[in-house]
Design a protein around this motif. Sequence first.
Motif, PDB file in Angstrom:
ATOM      1  N   THR A 151       0.823  -1.212   0.000  1.00  0.00           N
ATOM      2  CA  THR A 151       0.000   0.000   0.000  1.00  0.00           C
ATOM      3  C   THR A 151       0.855   1.259   0.000  1.00  0.00           C
ATOM      4  N   ASP A 152       0.246   2.369  -0.423  1.00  0.00           N
ATOM      5  CA  ASP A 152       0.970   3.626  -0.622  1.00  0.00           C
ATOM      6  C   ASP A 152       1.626   4.144   0.649  1.00  0.00           C
ATOM      7  N   GLU A 153       0.982   3.931   1.795  1.00  0.00           N
ATOM      8  CA  GLU A 153       1.529   4.461   3.040  1.00  0.00           C
ATOM      9  C   GLU A 153       2.682   3.628   3.596  1.00  0.00           C
ATOM     10  N   ALA A 154       2.877   2.438   3.064  1.00  0.00           N
ATOM     11  CA  ALA A 154       3.961   1.569   3.536  1.00  0.00           C
ATOM     12  C   ALA A 154       5.313   2.087   3.032  1.00  0.00           C
ATOM     13  N   THR A 155       6.357   1.866   3.817  1.00  0.00           N
ATOM     14  CA  THR A 155       7.665   2.427   3.472  1.00  0.00           C
ATOM     15  C   THR A 155       8.305   1.771   2.258  1.00  0.00           C
ATOM     16  N   LEU A 156       7.866   0.565   1.902  1.00  0.00           N
ATOM     17  CA  LEU A 156       8.418  -0.113   0.727  1.00  0.00           C
ATOM     18  C   LEU A 156       7.630   0.183  -0.550  1.00  0.00           C
ATOM     19  N   SER A 157       6.665   1.088  -0.479  1.00  0.00           N
ATOM     20  CA  SER A 157       5.735   1.280  -1.590  1.00  0.00           C
ATOM     21  C   SER A 157       6.408   1.697  -2.894  1.00  0.00           C
TER      22      SER A 157
END
Length: 350
Positions: A269-275
């Motif tokens: 997801t966009d809010e995840a740091t790996l996005s």
Amino acid sequence: MKTKIILTLVILFFILSCVEKPKNSVEPQSTKKSSYFDYSNSDDQVTGGINMIPIDTKKGTFNVYTKRMGNNPKMRVLLLHGGPGGTHEAFENFDGYLPNEEIEYIYYDQLDSYYSDKPNDPSLWTTEHFVEEVEQVRKALNLNKDNFYLLGQSWGGILAMEYALKYQDNLKGLIISNMVASVAEYNKYAQEVLGPQLPEEVLKEIKAIEAIKDYANPRYEELLMTHYYTEHILRKPLEEWPKSIHLMFEHLNPNIYIYMQGPSEFGITDEATLSDWDVSDRLKEIKVPTLMLGATYDTMDPKYMEWMATEVQNGRSVTTNGSHVSQFDDPETYFTGLIQFIKDVDNGSF
């Protein structure tokens, strides 16, 4: 008289020594025996191969769990589990295949995973931190370019690629299992290929739950487990999943998982740091012998993984008929490919 008796005894001894031994007689064992399972005189003998390795971080020193399986100074494989926040338990069926080949392998729980210390500090939840953590583990275990194979699966594959891009001179071989080099490609495959394969009403319900971010809804997990996980994570009915996989899910750290990967199973997801993670353009920098292990029913596009093997300077691709943990649902192809790669690199024929 004595001479005749002695002569008779000599002849009798000669005759008996020439008699063929019974076929079921036990021959003396060879004095040469394998040292693969010999832990004697090693620092970790008393712990059965377990080493808790101190890791220096900007927030202090913490210990991570490792367990060495077997001995082979030429072929040593460090296993990087998925998640983030998973555990080494996803690899436990390696016990059924690598010992027979006398390949040493090392279980390892990354920081904030179940068997290691859990500082629970998001400032440490970065690829940069985990790359340096792997490097500290490597040094502590005396792994080097003459024997060090790094195998990363899923998130562990991201970590393995990042490690190789910085420290490949320390490696003898690199194995990327079930992970593409681009989160954008992962998301695209999940949403455009795998999602539409679900029954229409199931996909509609999943998307409705995700639209309102109700990821804690038990129905969400039920739908995924029943319709998605058994197709693309491990292609067996849930009741046939091995205990080690159930334990891995039970022990998963949801905090780090959601922070880096996000709560959705249809991509990051966009809010995840790996996005926005993507090293596809840098694969050509990897010169160390590399194996890409994909799977036909994986959450990662197997064709993309085959392409990755052509991008690195010295690559090979193996595609199993399994899914995301294909070591369990197609072990024959998975371990045959893995073992052959390690041995080919070891003997210089790769």
